[in-house]
Design an enzyme around this catalytic site. Structure first.
Site, PDB file in Angstrom:
ATOM      1  N   LYS A  13       0.833  -1.220   0.000  1.00  0.00           N
ATOM      2  CA  LYS A  13       0.000   0.000   0.000  1.00  0.00           C
ATOM      3  C   LYS A  13       0.862   1.263   0.000  1.00  0.00           C
ATOM      4  CE  LYS A  13      -2.054  -1.158   3.872  1.00  0.00           C
ATOM      5  NZ  LYS A  13      -1.355  -2.442   4.133  1.00  0.00           N
ATOM      6  N   ARG A  89      -9.207   0.951   8.954  1.00  0.00           N
ATOM      7  CA  ARG A  89      -8.796  -0.422   9.274  1.00  0.00           C
ATOM      8  C   ARG A  89      -9.818  -1.119  10.163  1.00  0.00           C
ATOM      9  NH1 ARG A  89      -2.747   0.720   8.868  1.00  0.00           N
ATOM     10  NH2 ARG A  89      -1.813  -1.271   8.381  1.00  0.00           N
ATOM     11  N   ARG A 128      11.534  -5.932   4.223  1.00  0.00           N
ATOM     12  CA  ARG A 128      11.276  -4.479   4.118  1.00  0.00           C
ATOM     13  C   ARG A 128      12.368  -3.680   4.826  1.00  0.00           C
ATOM     14  NH1 ARG A 128       5.398  -2.252   5.269  1.00  0.00           N
ATOM     15  NH2 ARG A 128       5.560  -3.490   7.171  1.00  0.00           N
ATOM     16  N   ARG A 161      11.850  -2.277  10.446  1.00  0.00           N
ATOM     17  CA  ARG A 161      10.811  -1.837  11.387  1.00  0.00           C
ATOM     18  C   ARG A 161      10.606  -2.886  12.472  1.00  0.00           C
ATOM     19  NH1 ARG A 161       5.810   0.186   7.709  1.00  0.00           N
ATOM     20  NH2 ARG A 161       4.686  -0.889   9.364  1.00  0.00           N
ATOM     21  N   ARG A 172       0.231  -9.248  13.376  1.00  0.00           N
ATOM     22  CA  ARG A 172      -0.389  -8.245  12.487  1.00  0.00           C
ATOM     23  C   ARG A 172      -1.344  -8.911  11.500  1.00  0.00           C
ATOM     24  NH1 ARG A 172       2.777  -3.477  10.050  1.00  0.00           N
ATOM     25  NH2 ARG A 172       0.603  -2.951   9.779  1.00  0.00           N
TER      26      ARG A 172
HETATM   27  P1  ADP Z   1       2.220  -1.923   3.197  1.00  0.00           P
HETATM   28  O1  ADP Z   1       2.236  -0.415   3.207  1.00  0.00           O
HETATM   29  O2  ADP Z   1       0.982  -2.485   2.550  1.00  0.00           O
HETATM   30  O3  ADP Z   1       2.478  -2.534   4.536  1.00  0.00           O
HETATM   31  P2  ADP Z   1       4.751  -1.666   1.754  1.00  0.00           P
HETATM   32  O4  ADP Z   1       4.443  -0.738   0.632  1.00  0.00           O
HETATM   33  O5  ADP Z   1       5.544  -1.124   2.887  1.00  0.00           O
HETATM   34  O6  ADP Z   1       3.406  -2.410   2.274  1.00  0.00           O
HETATM   35  O7  ADP Z   1       5.508  -2.926   1.106  1.00  0.00           O
HETATM   36  C1  ADP Z   1       5.963  -4.000   1.933  1.00  0.00           C
HETATM   37  C2  ADP Z   1       7.327  -4.490   1.401  1.00  0.00           C
HETATM   38  O8  ADP Z   1       7.127  -5.137   0.146  1.00  0.00           O
HETATM   39  C3  ADP Z   1       8.338  -3.373   1.137  1.00  0.00           C
HETATM   40  O9  ADP Z   1       9.620  -3.865   1.440  1.00  0.00           O
HETATM   41  C4  ADP Z   1       8.203  -3.099  -0.362  1.00  0.00           C
HETATM   42  O10 ADP Z   1       9.413  -2.615  -0.941  1.00  0.00           O
HETATM   43  C5  ADP Z   1       7.854  -4.482  -0.895  1.00  0.00           C
HETATM   44  N1  ADP Z   1       6.926  -4.451  -2.027  1.00  0.00           N
HETATM   45  C6  ADP Z   1       5.912  -3.580  -2.265  1.00  0.00           C
HETATM   46  N2  ADP Z   1       5.249  -3.902  -3.379  1.00  0.00           N
HETATM   47  C7  ADP Z   1       5.861  -5.035  -3.868  1.00  0.00           C
HETATM   48  C8  ADP Z   1       5.632  -5.886  -5.017  1.00  0.00           C
HETATM   49  N3  ADP Z   1       4.645  -5.625  -5.867  1.00  0.00           N
HETATM   50  N4  ADP Z   1       6.454  -6.936  -5.190  1.00  0.00           N
HETATM   51  C9  ADP Z   1       7.446  -7.213  -4.299  1.00  0.00           C
HETATM   52  N5  ADP Z   1       7.711  -6.465  -3.206  1.00  0.00           N
HETATM   53  C10 ADP Z   1       6.930  -5.388  -2.992  1.00  0.00           C
HETATM   54  P1  AMP Z   2       1.332   0.637   8.539  1.00  0.00           P
HETATM   55  O1  AMP Z   2       2.428   1.610   8.311  1.00  0.00           O
HETATM   56  O2  AMP Z   2       0.131   0.923   7.706  1.00  0.00           O
HETATM   57  O3  AMP Z   2       1.819  -0.772   8.406  1.00  0.00           O
HETATM   58  O4  AMP Z   2       0.853   0.822  10.050  1.00  0.00           O
HETATM   59  C1  AMP Z   2       1.743   0.619  11.123  1.00  0.00           C
HETATM   60  C2  AMP Z   2       0.985   0.620  12.446  1.00  0.00           C
HETATM   61  O5  AMP Z   2       0.381   1.905  12.657  1.00  0.00           O
HETATM   62  C3  AMP Z   2      -0.174  -0.366  12.573  1.00  0.00           C
HETATM   63  O6  AMP Z   2       0.225  -1.674  12.929  1.00  0.00           O
HETATM   64  C4  AMP Z   2      -0.988   0.298  13.696  1.00  0.00           C
HETATM   65  O7  AMP Z   2      -0.375   0.114  14.965  1.00  0.00           O
HETATM   66  C5  AMP Z   2      -0.853   1.782  13.334  1.00  0.00           C
HETATM   67  N1  AMP Z   2      -1.952   2.174  12.399  1.00  0.00           N
HETATM   68  C6  AMP Z   2      -1.801   2.585  11.116  1.00  0.00           C
HETATM   69  N2  AMP Z   2      -2.988   2.864  10.561  1.00  0.00           N
HETATM   70  C7  AMP Z   2      -3.927   2.594  11.515  1.00  0.00           C
HETATM   71  C8  AMP Z   2      -5.344   2.641  11.543  1.00  0.00           C
HETATM   72  N3  AMP Z   2      -6.066   3.036  10.466  1.00  0.00           N
HETATM   73  N4  AMP Z   2      -5.973   2.299  12.695  1.00  0.00           N
HETATM   74  C9  AMP Z   2      -5.270   1.926  13.778  1.00  0.00           C
HETATM   75  N5  AMP Z   2      -3.939   1.828  13.812  1.00  0.00           N
HETATM   76  C10 AMP Z   2      -3.257   2.163  12.689  1.00  0.00           C
END
Ligand code: ADP
Ligand code: AMP
Length: 215
Positions: A13, A89, A128, A161, A172
């Site tokens: 995302k 969420r 990541r 992270r 998660r």
């Molecule tokens: P989210 O915000 O949904 O938690 P991220 O955008 O942080 O996900 O992506 C999670 C991990 O996967 C990151 O290390 C990112 O670089 C990698 N990633 C994102 N999209 C892809 C994809 N289409 N294919 C492979 N790896 C990806």
């Molecule tokens: P993310 O960066 O989207 O993976 O979010 C990291 C963390 O932030 C989550 O595991 C939650 O602890 C908090 N968080 C992010 N978005 C929300 C949301 N919409 N509602 C509650 N907690 C959130």
């Protein structure tokens, strides 16, 4: 226009939100990034609470999260498109967003759900890399920085992270299945499913294809 990027943790995302925001000039509203900023150097009890919640892979409270997003949306200039990443969420968050937009004569333009197989999610999260200052996201294998371990834009050192540790990833995914996945029912046919089991650029192309038909 208001777009939502929906999906499990690690689906991509944030990665797609950053690319779409840059391409279309949307404001990227990532609650995860906003909370990470608040919890970066925790001093107050609230900041410490948020950090502990995030590190454990749990969700921050609805009231606090909804207020954060409303405040942010209220600062956007009229006509500015918004891309919400990681919000809503929970059901109460989704209801609050619909009500807020309705009061302002707006509605969600499109909801994109990034569908990714669970083992790929685990692999994406495990690899990541994150830049705490610039908040840019990389992946050791799938989206590596130009210089290993260093952010392309800020030059800062990349970290893993705390919530990407395997035991937290498991929690998660559980939290997602219990509290967030039910939103697929809440939104029902308002959702556009995107098969995101492919590379970053391919997912981006799929999203662009949909958004371009709406503009
Ligand atoms: P989210 O915000 O949904 O938690 P991220 O955008 O942080 O996900 O992506 C999670 C991990 O996967 C990151 O290390 C990112 O670089 C990698 N990633 C994102 N999209 C892809 C994809 N289409 N294919 C492979 N790896 C990806
Ligand atoms: P993310 O960066 O989207 O993976 O979010 C990291 C963390 O932030 C989550 O595991 C939650 O602890 C908090 N968080 C992010 N978005 C929300 C949301 N919409 N509602 C509650 N907690 C959130």
């Amino acid at each position: 226009m208001v777009f939502l990027l929906f999906g499990p943790p690690g689906a991509g995302k944030g990665t797609q939100a950053e690319k779409l925001a840059r391409h279309y000039g949307f404001a990227q509203i990532s609650t995860g990034d906003m909370f990470r900023k608040i919890a970066k150097n925790p001093e107050t009890a609230t900041e410490k609470d948020i950090k502990a919640t995030m590190d454990a892979g749990e969700l921050v409270g609805d009231e606090q999260t909804i207020q954060l997003v409303k405040d942010k949306l209220n600062t956007l200039p009229a006509g500015q498109g918004a891309l919400l990443d990681g919000f809503p969420r929970t059901n109460p968050q989704a209801e609050a967003l619909d009500a807020f937009l309705h009061t302002n004569g707006q509605a969600i333009t499109a909801i994109f759900a990034l569908d990714v197989a669970e083992d790929a999610l685990v692999e994406r999260k495990a690899g990541r890399l994150f830049a705490p200052e610039s908040q840019r996201v990389y992946h050791k294998k799938y989206n590596p920085p130009q210089v290993p371990g260093v952010c392309d834009t800020s030059g800062e050192e990349l970290i893993q992270r705390a919530d990407d540790r395997p035991e937290i990833t498991r929690n998660r995914l559980k939290v997602y299945n219990e509290q967030t996945k039910p939103l697929l029912n809440y939104y029902g046919e308002r959702i556009t499913h995107i098969d995101a089991n492919c590379g970053v650029d391919e997912v981006f192309a799929l999203l662009k294809q949909h958004i371009d038909t709406l503009q």
